[in-house]
Enzyme design. Structure first.
Site, mmCIF file in Angstrom:
data_model
loop_
_atom_site.group_PDB
_atom_site.id
_atom_site.type_symbol
_atom_site.label_atom_id
_atom_site.label_comp_id
_atom_site.label_asym_id
_atom_site.label_seq_id
_atom_site.Cartn_x
_atom_site.Cartn_y
_atom_site.Cartn_z
ATOM 1 C CB CYS A 160 77.912 58.152 -37.391
ATOM 2 S SG CYS A 160 77.203 59.794 -37.291
ATOM 3 N NE ARG A 211 76.386 52.425 -39.552
ATOM 4 C CZ ARG A 211 75.457 51.553 -39.202
ATOM 5 N NH1 ARG A 211 75.397 50.405 -39.807
ATOM 6 N NH2 ARG A 211 74.600 51.828 -38.264
ATOM 7 C CD1 TRP A 222 73.993 61.032 -43.561
ATOM 8 C CD2 TRP A 222 72.771 61.490 -41.741
ATOM 9 N NE1 TRP A 222 72.775 61.505 -43.979
ATOM 10 C CE2 TRP A 222 72.007 61.796 -42.889
ATOM 11 C CE3 TRP A 222 72.213 61.707 -40.489
ATOM 12 C CZ2 TRP A 222 70.709 62.289 -42.810
ATOM 13 C CZ3 TRP A 222 70.924 62.199 -40.413
ATOM 14 C CH2 TRP A 222 70.188 62.489 -41.564
ATOM 15 C CG ASN A 242 75.579 55.800 -35.039
ATOM 16 O OD1 ASN A 242 74.951 56.755 -35.490
ATOM 17 N ND2 ASN A 242 75.254 54.551 -35.292
ATOM 18 N N GLY A 243 74.548 58.423 -33.042
ATOM 19 C CA GLY A 243 73.248 58.575 -32.393
ATOM 20 C C GLY A 243 72.944 60.046 -32.170
ATOM 21 C CD GLU A 263 61.886 50.716 -54.244
ATOM 22 O OE1 GLU A 263 61.489 51.489 -53.360
ATOM 23 O OE2 GLU A 263 63.064 50.328 -54.326
ATOM 24 C CE LYS A 285 65.766 52.415 -54.760
ATOM 25 N NZ LYS A 285 65.343 51.711 -53.595
ATOM 26 C CD GLU A 304 67.260 55.709 -52.648
ATOM 27 O OE1 GLU A 304 66.754 54.596 -52.820
ATOM 28 O OE2 GLU A 304 67.608 56.111 -51.531
ATOM 29 C CG HIS A 349 41.370 62.078 -58.631
ATOM 30 N ND1 HIS A 349 40.046 62.435 -58.660
ATOM 31 C CD2 HIS A 349 41.423 60.765 -58.960
ATOM 32 C CE1 HIS A 349 39.315 61.375 -58.961
ATOM 33 N NE2 HIS A 349 40.133 60.349 -59.157
ATOM 34 C CE LYS A 353 71.703 49.419 -47.697
ATOM 35 N NZ LYS A 353 70.780 49.427 -48.828
HETATM 36 O O1 M6R Z 1 67.142 49.214 -43.443
HETATM 37 P P1 M6R Z 1 65.716 49.568 -43.753
HETATM 38 O O2 M6R Z 1 65.119 48.655 -44.754
HETATM 39 O O3 M6R Z 1 64.876 49.673 -42.528
HETATM 40 O O4 M6R Z 1 65.790 51.011 -44.386
HETATM 41 C C1 M6R Z 1 64.624 51.728 -44.678
HETATM 42 C C2 M6R Z 1 64.915 52.897 -45.573
HETATM 43 O O5 M6R Z 1 65.802 53.780 -44.941
HETATM 44 C C3 M6R Z 1 65.520 52.458 -46.911
HETATM 45 O O6 M6R Z 1 64.695 51.572 -47.586
HETATM 46 C C4 M6R Z 1 65.765 53.690 -47.812
HETATM 47 O O7 M6R Z 1 64.558 54.255 -48.190
HETATM 48 C C5 M6R Z 1 66.606 53.312 -49.018
HETATM 49 N N1 M6R Z 1 67.621 54.296 -49.249
HETATM 50 C C6 M6R Z 1 65.821 53.206 -50.266
HETATM 51 O O8 M6R Z 1 66.580 52.866 -51.357
#
Ligand code: M6R
Length: 614
Positions: free
Chosen positions: A2, A27, A78, A102-103, A486, A490, A493, A509, A609
């Protein structure tokens, strides 16, 4: 997860708080709300507005708030406990007391039961509301908010950054920190708090970082800080070096696209800060290595989540290559809860863009408690992970606002390259010829990254061909394997296309069963030591009619001839650094496919984020 923000000063604050929430919306965007203290009409009274969904739904309600109010706070949620509805939106109000959180309060069930037994009626399904009622009960008892906060935190288990306003103590608000991030902003005749410094940047670049177990009282003129036992603490503001403009879109349609395009500049500014490019040397203070006892290190454990974890996988290859130390990389959420073999001879490297990811932070604390040396590679200065680490390499890539991490990934890969190389030199494992070759490659890198980013047109055309796909595979070997994973992350998401990344040799496999004429298979095969094997793996896919989208060297006609589409990448002359050039087309492919599908590119559904809960 949040976002929280608060203001106390002399300016009308409803719009100011709303604008701050906009900067924090990455966030969380399940619901939002703002509470302000109305002191104009009789005794001070809290007024609030809330709305389900994104901030845009809250905006029409701003006019319902007293326009002259000069103290208030806002929240963008969130959801963890309770559905993302207006009923569960923060702030939560009871009588004269209002809080945002937040938490996660881990023991909320038992607290809720006790409170209900004493006659409290709950209005939401959130864990946060127990804090409100516990605090209210303590306030009834102590008649003093500061004392009530100190009594309340004794009951709470979990993570929390709380903002608290009590109408009977106007002109002041409290901020409490345990486990979740919160920053105080010191202004001139006004003070702020926010989940991160980004929200405060338009108003002040002077920040006070609360530590866990601390709380603060903010008035327009003063910030006072105490620990949970009530001991006063001195906290001088730190000066932040990010500008408000660096967190704007600057004409790009989305933050993600802007951040992809920032990569050449990020690469060159990192190198000029971390390296002595003329002398093929390292600026030890900036790399963080001067804070480590390198002679003690016998093994390396890398911990991270999501994209940072994939960068860590490439980092592992680099560390093994340059230092000849055994290295492992693990998801932070797994590492913390098993019994890893780490001790004082282990260097734990925590990687995190935000520096706030709860799982990674938990690993850092755990590793430090085991006597390990802990280094972090982070972007956000003064965030929790670097503060808990013995050594830090700051990437200084500037604010990354798009939820999908792009420039942070390439900055992490470059950071690992520099750290691994520097450690290798110190250990006498890198000969002068190798060092020269590596520096030559790094010197070439920014210009080549610029070329890769500016090949967006080719990739947009390919995105047109695949954006309606339901599934996609990504394959690579060596450093291109984490690049494949990766690339798949990308794509899924931001576009919601189901995608998986595999090591090229692993396909046969199992996953090859998924391949048919409808399956696009993005195949990353620069001409490195795994090239021949990758070409064989690609042929295996082709034999099953998979649609090959190749990512390979400029001028590699052999590879190009077996692809349906081909993305030529400039070569940097180093197998590890090549990962940076290979990932850029995958970032662009994900971006364009998502944009064509009309998704919310910068704030994809269900994501946040900064993941500050475990
Ligand atoms: O802030 P951080 O790099 O620790 O975040 C880690 C992951 O939450 C972050 O990389 C997430 O997977 C992204 N949405 C990927 O694009």
């Amino acid at each position: 997860m949040c976002g929280v923000i608060g203001y106390v000063g002399s300016k009308p604050c409803a719009r100011l708080i709303f604008d701050g929430l906009k900067r924090l919306e990455y966030r969380g965007y399940d619901s939002a709300g703002i509470a302000v203290l109305d002191t104009e009409n009789g005794p001070a009274k809290i007024e609030l507005v809330k709305a389900e969904g994104k901030l845009i739904h809250l905006e029409p309600h701003l006019g319902e708030l007293p326009q002259k109010a000069t103290m208030g706070m806002g929240h963008t949620r969130w959801a963890t406990h309770g559905a993302p509805t207006a009923r569960n939106a923060h702030p939560h109000l009871h009588g004269d007391l209002v809080i945002i959180h937040n938490g996660i309060i881990e023991n909320y069930r038992e607290l809720k039961e006790q409170l209900m037994k004493s006659g409290v009626e709950f209005k939401s399904d959130t864990d946060t509301e127990v804090v409100l009622h516990q605090l209210h009960a303590e306030l009834d008892r102590t008649k003093d908010l500061k004392a009530a906060i100190m009594a309340t935190v004794k009951h709470l288990r979990g993570a929390y950054a709380l903002g608290i306003i009590y109408a009977r103590e106007p002109g002041q608000m409290y901020v409490v920190k345990q486990g979740s991030p919160v920053v105080l902003g010191a202004g001139d005749g006004e003070n702020f708090f926010g989940s991160d410094a980004l929200a405060l940047l338009p108003h002040t670049n002077r920040a006070v970082f609360l530590m866990d177990g601390e709380f603060a009282r903010l008035t327009a003129d003063k910030i006072e800080v105490w620990d949970f036992s009530g001991q006063p603490l001195r906290r001088e503001p730190a000066v932040l070096n990010w500008s408000a403009a660096s967190a704007d879109k600057q004409g790009y349609k989305h933050y993600m696209l802007k951040e992809i395009h920032e990569q050449p500049a990020v690469m060159s500014s990192m190198m000029s800060r971390l390296l002595d490019l003329k002398a093929n040397g390292f600026v030890e203070k900036e790399t963080g290595l001067d804070a480590l006892d390198l002679g003690r290190i016998k093994n390396v454990a890398i911990v991270a989540c999501g994209t940072a974890h994939y960068a860590g996988q490439i980092g592992r290859y680099m560390i093994e290559e340059f230092t000849r130390l055994p290295a492992n990389v693990e998801l932070a959420s797994e590492f913390r809860y098993r019994n890893p073999c780490i001790d004082s001879s282990t260097l734990v490297i925590a990687v995190s863009q935000s520096g706030e990811t709860a799982d990674t932070l938990a690993c850092v604390k755990h590793a430090a408690a085991q006597g390990c040396q802990v280094m972090s590679i982070c972007n956000v200065r003064f965030s929790s992970i670097p503060r808990a680490s013995q050594a830090v390499l700051y990437m200084e890539a500037g604010p990354e606002v798009g939820v999908a991490s792009t420039k942070a990934f390439t900055a992490m890969v470059l950071s690992f390259y520099i750290v691994a190389l520097a450690m290798g030199v110190k250990r006498g494992k890198v000969d002068p010829g190798r060092l020269e070759k590596s520096f030559d490659a790094m010197r070439r890198l920014p210009a080549l990254v610029d070329r890769a980013v500016n090949a967006a047109g080719v990739i947009e055309e390919i995105a047109h061909k695949i954006y309606e796909a339901q599934n996609m595979l990504f394959i690579g070997r060596g450093p291109s394997f984490p690049v494949a994973t990766e690339g798949a992350l990308k794509l899924k998401e931001v576009s919601y296309i189901h995608a998986e990344g595999y090591a090229g040799g692993e396909l046969k496999h199992g996953p090859i069963a998924l391949v048919d004429r409808h399956m696009p298979v993005v195949s990353i095969a620069p001409r490195d030591s795994t090239y021949e094997k990758m070409i064989s793996n690609i042929e295996e896919v082709r034999a099953r009619q998979g649609r090959i989208i190749g990512v390979g060297d400029i001028g590699d006609e052999r590879f190009q001839s077996i692809c349906e589409h081909y993305i030529p990448c400039p070569q940097v002359g180093d197998d590890h650094l090549q990962a940076i050039l290979s990932v850029i087309p995958l970032q662009l492919l994900a971006y364009y496919a998502a944009d064509m599908r009309g998704t919310d590119v910068d704030q994809p559904r269900n994501l946040a984020k900064s993941v500050t809960v475990e």
